[in-house]
Write an enzyme that holds these catalytic residues in place. Structure first.
Site, short mmCIF file in Angstrom:
data_model
loop_
_atom_site.label_atom_id
_atom_site.label_comp_id
_atom_site.label_asym_id
_atom_site.label_seq_id
_atom_site.Cartn_x
_atom_site.Cartn_y
_atom_site.Cartn_z
N SER A 110 0.83 -1.20 0.00
CA SER A 110 0.00 0.00 0.00
C SER A 110 0.88 1.26 0.00
O SER A 110 1.61 1.49 -0.95
CB SER A 110 -0.97 -0.03 1.19
OG SER A 110 -1.98 0.94 1.06
N ASP A 117 -10.08 -5.65 -3.30
CA ASP A 117 -9.53 -4.58 -2.46
C ASP A 117 -10.44 -3.36 -2.55
O ASP A 117 -10.63 -2.80 -3.63
CB ASP A 117 -8.12 -4.25 -2.97
CG ASP A 117 -7.34 -3.32 -2.07
OD1 ASP A 117 -7.94 -2.41 -1.47
OD2 ASP A 117 -6.11 -3.49 -1.99
N HIS A 130 -7.32 -6.08 0.93
CA HIS A 130 -6.16 -5.24 1.22
C HIS A 130 -5.38 -5.71 2.45
O HIS A 130 -4.45 -5.04 2.89
CB HIS A 130 -6.64 -3.79 1.43
CG HIS A 130 -5.59 -2.74 1.26
ND1 HIS A 130 -5.00 -2.45 0.04
CD2 HIS A 130 -5.01 -1.89 2.15
CE1 HIS A 130 -4.12 -1.48 0.19
NE2 HIS A 130 -4.09 -1.12 1.47
#
Length: 281
Positions: A150, A227, A260
């Site tokens: 991320s 995600d 995620h």
């Protein structure tokens, strides 16, 4: 260059350690973790850096990343730094939001007050912490790879693209590929660097590729199709388009149904480490 050992635990024949030191880059105490696999006496081992995402510390991947078995098999040192400076006097988001300030250093050197004094995570990751790793552990600094998740995927891609002679392998999980083109990036880079978007380009993987940066060994990116940040923040397609247009080799894998979380990261961690090991051999 003094470091304090916070903890050590034997794992898969190697040592998982957590360490603390006073950072000159951030002006704060910083904590990081290092896994050293079993190895022959005197052997120097390749290093894989893992940069974590928003809200994380070194502990998230250390506890949930499921990397140690693969690192032990492949002979890789695994280094996990923190994501921002912390401590008394370190400024945070004025409203305490999760996406700026503490836990959200974005791997930049801040130039805007009041963040410029402490938020120098680029210098910390690219210079200060590597010197500590080289001096303290059985690390072959001629064989370094970098990955992250991320915000940390953004860090891994940009640091790798800016320093291709240092990082021989670059990968990412669910990266923010273009802070210039997403709300997380616009907030963070405005706050840390200011409103001049020309100064943001060195912190944007898509822009760096457009501006000529390359990684010879190619990029590996895994992104979950489930995600919830994919469309609004991560925008993986922008990286795929930039790589295609520029001729930058990249394996960008859309993984069906994955989200995620560290359930996703840990699923593909061993594949990433094997990929790095092949390029660091």
């Amino acid at each position: 260059m003094t470091i304090e050992t916070v903890s050590t635990n034997k794992a898969f024949g190697g040592t998982q350690g957590v360490y603390k030191h006073r950072s000159s880059a951030t002006g704060t105490d910083m904590t990081f973790s290092v896994y050293v696999p079993p190895h022959a006496p005197g052997a120097k081992l390749p290093v894989v850096w893992y940069l974590s995402g928003l809200t994380c510390t070194h502990a998230n991947v250390t506890e949930k990343g499921e990397f140690r078995a693969a690192c032990a098999e492949l002979g890789l040192i695994f280094v996990a730094p923190d994501t921002s400076p912390r401590g008394e006097g370190v400024p945070d988001d004025p409203e305490g939001a999760y996406d700026f300030g503490l836990g959200a250093g974005f791997y930049v050197n801040a130039t805007e007050a009041p963040f410029a004094e402490h938020y120098n995570m680029r210098d910390y990751i690219e210079s200060e912490l590597p010197s500590i790793i080289a001096a303290t552990f059985h690390a072959d600094m001629e064989r370094q790879g970098i990955t992250g998740h991320s915000m940390g995927g953004h860090g891994a891609l940009t640091i790798g693209l800016r320093n291709p002679s240092v990082y021989k392998s670059v990968s990412a999980f669910s990266p923010i590929v273009s802070p210039l083109q997403c709300p997380w990036g616009e907030k963070a880079l405005t706050g840390y660097i200011g409103a001049d978007k020309a100064k943001w380009r060195e912190y944007d993987a898509v822009a760096l590729i457009e501006d000529g940066a390359r990684v010879e060994t190619g990029l590996l990116v895994d992104q979950g199709t489930g995600d919830n940040f994919l469309e609004g923040q991560l925008k993986t397609h922008l990286l795929a388009e930039a790589c295609s247009a520029a001729g930058q080799a990249a394996e960008i894998r859309m993984q069906d149904g994955y989200d995620h979380s560290y359930y996703f990261i840990s699923t593909f961690m061993a594949e990433h480490l094997k990929w790095h090991a092949e390029r660091l051999a």
